[in-house]
Design a protein around this motif. Structure first.
Motif, mmCIF file in Angstrom:
data_model
loop_
_atom_site.group_PDB
_atom_site.id
_atom_site.type_symbol
_atom_site.label_atom_id
_atom_site.label_comp_id
_atom_site.label_asym_id
_atom_site.label_seq_id
_atom_site.Cartn_x
_atom_site.Cartn_y
_atom_site.Cartn_z
ATOM 1 N N PRO A 16 -3.217 -4.513 -3.496
ATOM 2 C CA PRO A 16 -3.146 -4.443 -2.033
ATOM 3 C C PRO A 16 -3.627 -5.711 -1.325
ATOM 4 C CG PRO A 16 -4.914 -3.049 -2.871
ATOM 5 C CD PRO A 16 -4.118 -3.490 -4.057
ATOM 6 N N LYS A 17 -4.393 -6.547 -2.014
ATOM 7 C CA LYS A 17 -4.877 -7.776 -1.386
ATOM 8 C C LYS A 17 -3.774 -8.818 -1.235
ATOM 9 C CE LYS A 17 -9.640 -7.247 -3.016
ATOM 10 N NZ LYS A 17 -10.725 -7.850 -3.862
ATOM 11 N N LYS A 67 13.592 -3.653 8.858
ATOM 12 C CA LYS A 67 12.777 -2.518 9.290
ATOM 13 C C LYS A 67 11.574 -3.001 10.102
ATOM 14 C CE LYS A 67 15.441 0.296 7.048
ATOM 15 N NZ LYS A 67 16.383 1.177 7.785
ATOM 16 N N PRO A 68 10.902 -2.097 10.839
ATOM 17 C CA PRO A 68 9.717 -2.516 11.605
ATOM 18 C C PRO A 68 8.570 -2.924 10.690
ATOM 19 C CG PRO A 68 9.983 -0.124 11.652
ATOM 20 C CD PRO A 68 11.235 -0.671 11.045
ATOM 21 N N VAL A 69 7.741 -3.857 11.161
ATOM 22 C CA VAL A 69 6.546 -4.228 10.406
ATOM 23 C C VAL A 69 5.492 -3.142 10.586
ATOM 24 C CG1 VAL A 69 7.020 -6.685 10.607
ATOM 25 C CG2 VAL A 69 5.587 -5.561 12.332
ATOM 26 N N PHE A 70 4.500 -3.114 9.692
ATOM 27 C CA PHE A 70 3.512 -2.033 9.719
ATOM 28 C C PHE A 70 2.752 -1.993 11.042
ATOM 29 C CE2 PHE A 70 -0.510 0.078 9.013
ATOM 30 C CZ PHE A 70 -0.147 1.192 8.276
ATOM 31 N N LYS A 71 2.430 -3.146 11.598
ATOM 32 C CA LYS A 71 1.640 -3.180 12.829
ATOM 33 C C LYS A 71 2.291 -2.371 13.942
ATOM 34 C CE LYS A 71 -0.693 -6.367 15.994
ATOM 35 N NZ LYS A 71 -0.988 -7.800 16.266
ATOM 36 N N SER A 72 3.617 -2.356 13.975
ATOM 37 C CA SER A 72 4.329 -1.656 15.047
ATOM 38 C C SER A 72 4.337 -0.142 14.861
ATOM 39 C CB SER A 72 5.768 -2.165 15.146
ATOM 40 O OG SER A 72 6.521 -1.791 14.004
ATOM 41 N N ASN A 90 -3.347 9.731 -7.617
ATOM 42 C CA ASN A 90 -3.984 8.424 -7.815
ATOM 43 C C ASN A 90 -4.291 7.827 -6.445
ATOM 44 O OD1 ASN A 90 -5.099 6.203 -9.073
ATOM 45 N ND2 ASN A 90 -3.124 5.172 -9.378
ATOM 46 N N ALA A 91 -5.050 8.572 -5.662
ATOM 47 C CA ALA A 91 -5.332 8.239 -4.271
ATOM 48 C C ALA A 91 -5.880 6.829 -4.051
ATOM 49 C CB ALA A 91 -6.284 9.278 -3.663
ATOM 50 N N PRO A 92 -6.753 6.287 -4.920
ATOM 51 C CA PRO A 92 -7.256 4.933 -4.654
ATOM 52 C C PRO A 92 -6.152 3.896 -4.453
ATOM 53 C CG PRO A 92 -8.575 5.971 -6.355
ATOM 54 C CD PRO A 92 -7.414 6.899 -6.099
ATOM 55 N N PHE A 93 -5.032 4.037 -5.144
ATOM 56 C CA PHE A 93 -3.922 3.101 -4.977
ATOM 57 C C PHE A 93 -3.373 3.165 -3.560
ATOM 58 C CE2 PHE A 93 0.587 2.091 -4.950
ATOM 59 C CZ PHE A 93 0.628 0.866 -5.607
ATOM 60 N N ASP A 94 -3.020 4.364 -3.091
ATOM 61 C CA ASP A 94 -2.425 4.512 -1.763
ATOM 62 C C ASP A 94 -3.433 4.197 -0.661
ATOM 63 O OD1 ASP A 94 0.330 5.744 -2.454
ATOM 64 O OD2 ASP A 94 -1.086 6.953 -3.584
ATOM 65 N N VAL A 95 -4.682 4.665 -0.845
ATOM 66 C CA VAL A 95 -5.723 4.379 0.146
ATOM 67 C C VAL A 95 -5.918 2.874 0.280
ATOM 68 C CG1 VAL A 95 -8.190 4.570 0.636
ATOM 69 C CG2 VAL A 95 -6.912 6.580 -0.108
ATOM 70 N N GLY A 96 -5.926 2.162 -0.847
ATOM 71 C CA GLY A 96 -6.099 0.719 -0.808
ATOM 72 C C GLY A 96 -5.029 0.030 0.007
ATOM 73 N N PHE A 97 -3.772 0.447 -0.165
ATOM 74 C CA PHE A 97 -2.682 -0.172 0.587
ATOM 75 C C PHE A 97 -2.724 0.215 2.062
ATOM 76 C CE2 PHE A 97 -0.875 -1.426 -3.438
ATOM 77 C CZ PHE A 97 -0.205 -2.592 -3.113
ATOM 78 N N PHE A 98 -2.955 1.488 2.360
ATOM 79 C CA PHE A 98 -3.046 1.887 3.767
ATOM 80 C C PHE A 98 -4.159 1.130 4.476
ATOM 81 C CE2 PHE A 98 -0.533 5.841 2.978
ATOM 82 C CZ PHE A 98 0.277 5.776 4.099
ATOM 83 N N GLY A 106 -5.068 -5.204 12.507
ATOM 84 C CA GLY A 106 -6.155 -5.287 13.473
ATOM 85 C C GLY A 106 -6.548 -3.942 14.042
ATOM 86 N N VAL A 107 -6.346 -2.884 13.239
ATOM 87 C CA VAL A 107 -6.638 -1.520 13.683
ATOM 88 C C VAL A 107 -7.933 -1.042 13.033
ATOM 89 C CG1 VAL A 107 -5.814 0.852 13.705
ATOM 90 C CG2 VAL A 107 -4.183 -1.023 13.968
ATOM 91 N N ASP A 108 -8.822 -0.470 13.830
ATOM 92 C CA ASP A 108 -10.099 0.029 13.307
ATOM 93 C C ASP A 108 -9.940 1.471 12.841
ATOM 94 O OD1 ASP A 108 -12.760 0.269 12.617
ATOM 95 O OD2 ASP A 108 -13.414 0.780 14.657
ATOM 96 N N PHE A 109 -9.324 1.630 11.683
ATOM 97 C CA PHE A 109 -9.104 2.955 11.103
ATOM 98 C C PHE A 109 -9.143 2.803 9.595
ATOM 99 C CE2 PHE A 109 -6.593 6.516 9.487
ATOM 100 C CZ PHE A 109 -7.083 7.575 10.238
ATOM 101 N N MET A 110 -9.887 3.683 8.931
ATOM 102 C CA MET A 110 -9.979 3.625 7.470
ATOM 103 C C MET A 110 -9.906 5.023 6.877
ATOM 104 S SD MET A 110 -12.948 0.809 6.641
ATOM 105 C CE MET A 110 -12.768 1.152 4.871
ATOM 106 N N ILE A 111 -9.001 5.194 5.922
ATOM 107 C CA ILE A 111 -8.965 6.430 5.151
ATOM 108 C C ILE A 111 -10.187 6.427 4.233
ATOM 109 C CG2 ILE A 111 -7.647 7.772 3.473
ATOM 110 C CD1 ILE A 111 -5.141 6.309 4.522
#
Length: 215
Positions: A16-17, A67-72, A90-98, A106-111
């Motif tokens: 995800p990095k 397609k739209p970019v994620f920010k939108s 395998n939630a750590p994989f999806d959580v890492g990408f989200f 630039g969104v202050d939200f974390m799963i």
């Protein structure tokens, strides 16, 4: 009331990095019933898709470059998730990408901070120790039809995951109720010997087929 958000992603690679999300699917389940609310989006990852990832999901850069970019779509994703419990295999994989996509946007939200997380792979490993617990393997074990699944796809995989989770947890619930009733009827239950029996996958499949015939 329990509100679960089942999720899956497809990405340009595995880190995800350095890699990006290019497809996501979210399905809402309330009190073990699908509500019909689904969020399924293809996303412009703003970079090429690695060869290894393409072999997994078959989505190319040309498929998603318009397609739209994620920010939108970030706020739409947050609105869907908020107030629910995030479930993925395998939630750590999806959580890492989200979470990396939220950070880039630039969104202050974390799963894991703003919504709780359940890893269905961890549940499966506890229920079926020492066995293969991929989504494909669980579908086979639980007699869930996946014949239309040729490649990984976020929406199809999420739909299968809902069925897998409900099957795994409903069977455990029925077992617990029967066990509690049996123990309550016998004051000497704790003294009874315990016989451990190892069943093969074929034995389990045959048992599941038999249960289907008697409802």
């Amino acid at each position: 009331m329990s509100r679960f958000i089942f999720a899956d992603t497809e990405t340009t690679g595995f880190d995800p990095k350095s890699e990006r999300m290019l497809e996501l699917a979210l399905i809402e389940v309330v009190d073990r019933q699908q509500t019909g609310r689904v969020l399924h989006l293809y996303i412009n990852p703003e970079q090429e898709v690695s060869a290894g990832a393409y072999r997994v999901h078959g989505i190319s850069w040309n498929d998603v470059k318009d397609k739209p970019v994620f920010k939108s779509v970030a706020q739409e994703v947050i609105d869907f998730m908020q107030g629910g419990i995030f479930l993925a295999h395998n939630a750590p994989f999806d959580v890492g990408f989200f979470n990396m996509e939220f950070k880039r946007a630039g969104v202050d939200f974390m799963i894991g901070r703003d919504v709780d997380v359940v890893d269905t792979l961890a549940i499966a490993k506890k229920m079926y120790p020492g066995q293969r617990n991929s989504l494909d393997a669980l579908c086979t074990r639980l007699s869930i039809d996946r014949s239309h699944r040729k490649l990984h796809g976020a929406l199809l995989d999420t739909e299968l995951l809902v069925q897998v989770y409900l099957m795994m947890t409903s069977k455990q619930g029925r077992f617990n109720m029967k066990l509690n009733k049996a123990v309550s009827q016998s004051s000497t239950a704790a003294q009874l010997p315990c016989l451990q029996v190892a069943l093969s996958d074929e034995d389990k499949a045959a048992h599941e087929a038999y249960l289907e015939t008697i409802g």
